[in-house]
Every structure is written in structure tokens, then in C-alpha cells.
Design a protein around this motif. Structure first.
Motif, PDB file in Angstrom:
ATOM      1  N   ILE A 108      69.349 -11.648 -50.676  1.00 17.12           N
ATOM      2  CA  ILE A 108      68.794 -12.998 -50.530  1.00 17.12           C
ATOM      3  C   ILE A 108      67.638 -13.183 -51.530  1.00 17.12           C
ATOM      4  O   ILE A 108      67.537 -14.210 -52.208  1.00 17.12           O
ATOM      5  N   ALA A 109      66.780 -12.165 -51.618  1.00 15.20           N
ATOM      6  CA  ALA A 109      65.646 -12.237 -52.552  1.00 15.20           C
ATOM      7  C   ALA A 109      66.150 -12.356 -53.984  1.00 15.20           C
ATOM      8  O   ALA A 109      65.584 -13.097 -54.793  1.00 15.20           O
ATOM      9  N   PHE A 110      67.230 -11.639 -54.281  1.00 17.89           N
ATOM     10  CA  PHE A 110      67.792 -11.689 -55.630  1.00 17.89           C
ATOM     11  C   PHE A 110      68.313 -13.100 -55.934  1.00 17.89           C
ATOM     12  O   PHE A 110      68.047 -13.650 -57.011  1.00 17.89           O
ATOM     13  N   ILE A 111      69.031 -13.670 -54.984  1.00 16.78           N
ATOM     14  CA  ILE A 111      69.560 -15.033 -55.182  1.00 16.78           C
ATOM     15  C   ILE A 111      68.398 -16.016 -55.372  1.00 16.78           C
ATOM     16  O   ILE A 111      68.422 -16.857 -56.276  1.00 16.78           O
ATOM     17  N   GLY A 112      67.376 -15.889 -54.525  1.00 17.19           N
ATOM     18  CA  GLY A 112      66.209 -16.779 -54.624  1.00 17.19           C
ATOM     19  C   GLY A 112      65.540 -16.660 -55.973  1.00 17.19           C
ATOM     20  O   GLY A 112      65.212 -17.673 -56.618  1.00 17.19           O
ATOM     21  N   ALA A 113      65.375 -15.417 -56.450  1.00 20.54           N
ATOM     22  CA  ALA A 113      64.728 -15.199 -57.741  1.00 20.54           C
ATOM     23  C   ALA A 113      65.587 -15.758 -58.869  1.00 20.54           C
ATOM     24  O   ALA A 113      65.076 -16.338 -59.829  1.00 20.54           O
ATOM     25  N   LEU A 114      66.896 -15.593 -58.710  1.00 24.03           N
ATOM     26  CA  LEU A 114      67.830 -16.102 -59.728  1.00 24.03           C
ATOM     27  C   LEU A 114      67.742 -17.619 -59.828  1.00 24.03           C
ATOM     28  O   LEU A 114      67.696 -18.185 -60.929  1.00 24.03           O
ATOM     29  N   LEU A 131      60.094  -9.555 -56.241  1.00 28.41           N
ATOM     30  CA  LEU A 131      59.248  -8.689 -55.410  1.00 28.41           C
ATOM     31  C   LEU A 131      58.646  -9.468 -54.234  1.00 28.41           C
ATOM     32  O   LEU A 131      58.663  -9.020 -53.080  1.00 28.41           O
ATOM     33  N   LEU A 132      58.151 -10.676 -54.534  1.00 25.02           N
ATOM     34  CA  LEU A 132      57.539 -11.487 -53.474  1.00 25.02           C
ATOM     35  C   LEU A 132      58.541 -11.870 -52.401  1.00 25.02           C
ATOM     36  O   LEU A 132      58.232 -11.843 -51.206  1.00 25.02           O
ATOM     37  N   LEU A 133      59.752 -12.213 -52.854  1.00 25.71           N
ATOM     38  CA  LEU A 133      60.774 -12.615 -51.884  1.00 25.71           C
ATOM     39  C   LEU A 133      61.216 -11.426 -51.018  1.00 25.71           C
ATOM     40  O   LEU A 133      61.461 -11.592 -49.823  1.00 25.71           O
ATOM     41  N   ILE A 134      61.254 -10.238 -51.613  1.00 30.48           N
ATOM     42  CA  ILE A 134      61.601  -9.040 -50.814  1.00 30.48           C
ATOM     43  C   ILE A 134      60.522  -8.799 -49.758  1.00 30.48           C
ATOM     44  O   ILE A 134      60.814  -8.578 -48.577  1.00 30.48           O
ATOM     45  N   LEU A 135      59.257  -8.894 -50.194  1.00 27.40           N
ATOM     46  CA  LEU A 135      58.152  -8.659 -49.246  1.00 27.40           C
ATOM     47  C   LEU A 135      58.172  -9.699 -48.126  1.00 27.40           C
ATOM     48  O   LEU A 135      57.958  -9.378 -46.955  1.00 27.40           O
ATOM     49  N   SER A 136      58.444 -10.950 -48.503  1.00 33.18           N
ATOM     50  CA  SER A 136      58.509 -12.009 -47.483  1.00 33.18           C
ATOM     51  C   SER A 136      59.640 -11.746 -46.512  1.00 33.18           C
ATOM     52  O   SER A 136      59.497 -11.942 -45.303  1.00 33.18           O
TER      53      SER A 136
END
Lengths: 216, 211
Positions: free
Chosen positions: A106-112, A129-134
Motif C-alpha cells: 500500500i505504501a509503495f502504491i501511495g508513493a508511486l 518511508l513515511l507511508l510505511i511508518l504510518s
């Protein structure tokens, strides 16, 4: 611990709806929102992060829905309680597996998607990184909500735990601004890592107590 | 005492130089939000007592205090909203203080809903206590929100340790209103917990002896 992780990974990978559903919700919201409103790319670049943040919240909720329900209904939790007298290992493994198999994609998709909407290429890693932490924080909080209302439907869980997720959203908003204005990213990220570690250590204990209450 | 504070504040306290008469809503708004936070803190202490020492009464107090807390938080939000129109020109602002107070209101509703959804009341008590303890993280956020974020909401005018930035002619009726509301809420809490204890323990011998 490794055996728990293996078992949970196997169980989750078998439940297609549980891990594919949140990813599809994330993609759908990120694509559908800009299409559904008449907006210029300039405006979209400014507030697209808000859409990513809200999508993250929604997908974390969808992903953790029924996290313990099946285990509770088929008696696995009860068996685990008889064997270990505690759910700490089980909960921490479950959250770890969910973050790895659902949270990181999910974090990867968001970052993309943020990359596709005006974020500089070199900021991709920071957003990721921020999305993974969130996700780590949100998964812990929603797992807690689910543990409270284990067999009472996800809405009750979300009502109980959503207020706790809002500070995470505020923190993420601040972190995102630090990327946009290139100021204070390290400080905010360190704060999020600190909170993430604390929450990841303490929350499984609390979830464990909540689960025990259901079993008792 | 509450009436005295309100009458003094609403009728005899001087007008504010900037806000005129609209500031008088502080005699309702400020005490309400103070007790919205205090009641939750009280609930958290009770929750800790219930979980650590298994004090049954502590859970009953949480259950009795939660509706009062929800009501007073709603009054605080509503009165703030009314005050927002003449001062900020808007009913609502997604400001850190206001939003965190709204979260507190949702927490109260969450606690009540969670408790209401279980038929096994002992189980409901314990789960409610866990949620209350986790939710207490919101209290320092509300308190410090005006310092941590640049908010439209003004910082605190009254300070327990330092000097207050409010004139004594307005401060005294405000303090009386705060104390008065405190007593009113304590009375309400006692009445509410008494009836709740009786309803929970209705089949116990001591209740049957007294009723």
C-alpha cells in the motif's frame, strides 16, 4: 515467533480478499478521486497528498477488518490461550505479517501515485518511508479496535479506534509538508519512528489483554 | 453557585473591549471544556483501578460518567461554535484544539457504544476500561494543541501556576462558574452512578434489602 509469522503469512496469503481488497481500494480511490472532480494538475499536485493520506486510512481499516474474527470463531484463539496463556507473540506476528504483506505494498502504491503527481523523483524514498511508518501505526491502532469488538462488526471497532488514528494522520500531514517545503523531514521522521517503535511494542500487549477478555 | 457565576458573568461583568458582549459565552464554554477533559481523566483513573485492582465500582463510575462527559463536551463544542460566529466569522474551523475536542466527543461515544454492544457486562466493563486508558492520549493533545500547532483558537487565558491574562472583573465570575459547574457535575455523577449501581446490582442481596 518464526512459526507464528510463517503460519500467519500462510493464512493471509490464502485469504485473497484480505490482502488484495485493500490494495484495490487504494488504487481505486487514488485513480477515481482526481477523475471524479474537474481539477487542474496544478491544484492536484498541491493537495494530492491529502487523498493519499485518507486512502491510507481507509485501506488500513479495510485491511485489518476481521483480523481476529476468524481465529476467534474457529477456536484458534482459545487453543492459543490454552497453549501460551498469552497472545502477545500471536498479535505481534499478525501485525508484522499484515504490515509486510499489505502495508508495504500500500505504501509503495501511495508513493508511486505521489511521484506521478508532482513529487520530485528523489523524494520517492521519503514518501515511501513515511507511508510505511504510518501504516505500522494505523495497523496497530485498527488491530486494537478490532480486538475490542472482535465479533461485533468492524464499525464498532473503527468508531472506537478512529479517534486514536487521527493524531497519526496529523503527524503524517506534518511529515508530508516537511517533504513539500524541504524542511525538518529528519526530525518528523525520527519522531514517527520513535512513536512507531513504542506503539509496536505496547499495542500488542494491550490487544492481547483485550483478546483475553473475550476468551475468559 | 453556578447560577451566581452565570448571573455575575452575564449581567454584571463589564463588556470586553474587543468582543463586546459576545465574550460572555466563556462563562459556559470554558467551564464545559475544562470538565470535558477532567471527566475523561477521571474515567481513565477509574479504568486503571478497574483493570489493575479489579474494582467493580470503578467500572460503574466510568459507565456513569461517560454520558455526562459526552454531554458536557457537546455543550463545550456547541458553545464554542456559537462564539465562533461573531469572533471568527464561522461556525466551525478545522483547528487543532477544536478537532481534538471533537475527537474527545467521539471517544465518549465510542466508550458508550462499546459498552452497550456486549451482553456480558463484566466483559464490557473490562473492554471499556482498556479503550478509556488508550484514549487518554488525547487529553494532553487537547491541552497542548494551542502550543504545538499554530491555531486560530487562542491559548489559555487562565493559568494555575502563572498569572492570568484575563481581568479580575471577568476572572472571578468565571472561576465561580467553573467551581459551580464542577459541583453540578459531581451531583449529576453521584445521582447517575447511584442509579446505575442499583440497576447493575439489582439482584444482589444488599439491594433487595434496601429497596
Amino acid at each position: 515467533m518464526l512459526s507464528f509469522i510463517k503460519a500467519e503469512s500462510f493464512k493471509l496469503s490464502k485469504k485473497l480478499k484480505s490482502w488484495l481488497g485493500p490494495l484495490l481500494v487504494m488504487v481505486l480511490v487514488l485513480i477515481a478521486f482526481p477523475l471524479s472532480i474537474d481539477i487542474s494538475q496544478y491544484d492536484l499536485d498541491k493537495f494530492y497528498f491529502s487523498i493519499i493520506i485518507v486512502s491510507l486510512l481507509m485501506t488500513a481499516f479495510v485491511a485489518t477488518e476481521g483480523m481476529f474474527e476468524e481465529d476467534f470463531e474457529d477456536g484458534s484463539l482459545e487453543q492459543e490461550f490454552l497453549k501460551e496463556k498469552d497472545f502477545y507473540k500471536l498479535v505481534i506476528s499478525k501485525i508484522f505479517v499484515y504490515v509486510c504483506l499489505i502495508g508495504i505494498p500500500i505504501a509503495f502504491i501511495g508513493a508511486l501515485f505521489s511521484f506521478a503527481n508532482g513529487v520530485a523523483v528523489d523524494s520517492f524514498g521519503k514518501v515511501f518511508l513515511l507511508l510505511i511508518l504510518s501504516n505500522l501505526l494505523l495497523f496497530n491502532l485498527f488491530a486494537f479496535g478490532n480486538a475490542l469488538s472482535i465479533n461485533k462488526g468492524a464499525m464498532l471497532g473503527v468508531l472506537s479506534s478512529l479517534p486514536l488514528a487521527l493524531p497519526v494522520i496529523i503527524l503524517l500531514g506534518r511529515a508530508i509538508r516537511s517533504i513539500q517545503y524541504e524542511d525538518g523531514f529528519f526530525a518528523v521522521t525520527t519522531l514517527m519512528v520513535g512513536i512507531g517503535l513504542m506503539v509496536s511494542a505496547i499495542m500488542p500487549l494491550i490487544i492481547s489483554v483485550a483478546l483475553k477478555t473475550h476468551i475468559d | 453557585m453556578l447560577l451566581l457565576g452565570w448571573i455575575w458573568g452575564l449581567l454584571f461583568a463589564p463588556q470586553d473591549a474587543v468582543q463586546g458582549n459576545s465574550y460572555r459565552i466563556i462563562f459556559l464554554h470554558v467551564p464545559s471544556v475544562i470538565f470535558a477533559e477532567l471527566i475523561y481523566f477521571f474515567m481513565a483513573v477509574c479504568a486503571l483501578m478497574h483493570l489493575v485492582w479489579r474494582v467493580k465500582l470503578a467500572a460503574y463510575l466510568i459507565k456513569s460518567a461517560a454520558p455526562i462527559g459526552a454531554m458536557i463536551t457537546f455543550i463545550g463544542l456547541f458553545s464554542g461554535s456559537i462564539w465562533g460566529i461573531p469572533t471568527w466569522g464561522t461556525w466551525w474551523q478545522w483547528d487543532a484544539r477544536i478537532t481534538s475536542t471533537l475527537i474527545l466527543f467521539i471517544m465518549y461515544l465510542g466508550v458508550l457504544t462499546l459498552h452497550g454492544s456486549f451482553s456480558n457486562l463484566e466483559k464490557a466493563d473490562r473492554l471499556m476500561s482498556i479503550l478509556v486508558i488508550i484514549g487518554v492520549v488525547n487529553i494532553p493533545i487537547i491541552k497542548k494543541s494551542v502550543d504545538w500547532w499554530s491555531t486560530l483558537h487562542q491559548p489559555a487565558s487562565i493559568s494555575v501556576s502563572g498569572s492570568s491574562s484575563i481581568d479580575p472583573s471577568m476572572l472571578y465570575p468565571l472561576l465561580i462558574s467553573i467551581i459551580g459547574l464542577g459541583f453540578t457535575l459531581i451531583s449529576l455523577g453521584i445521582l447517575s452512578s447511584r442509579s446505575y449501581i442499583l440497576s447493575r446490582e439489582k439482584n444482589k442481596k444488599w439491594v433487595l434489602m434496601h429497596v
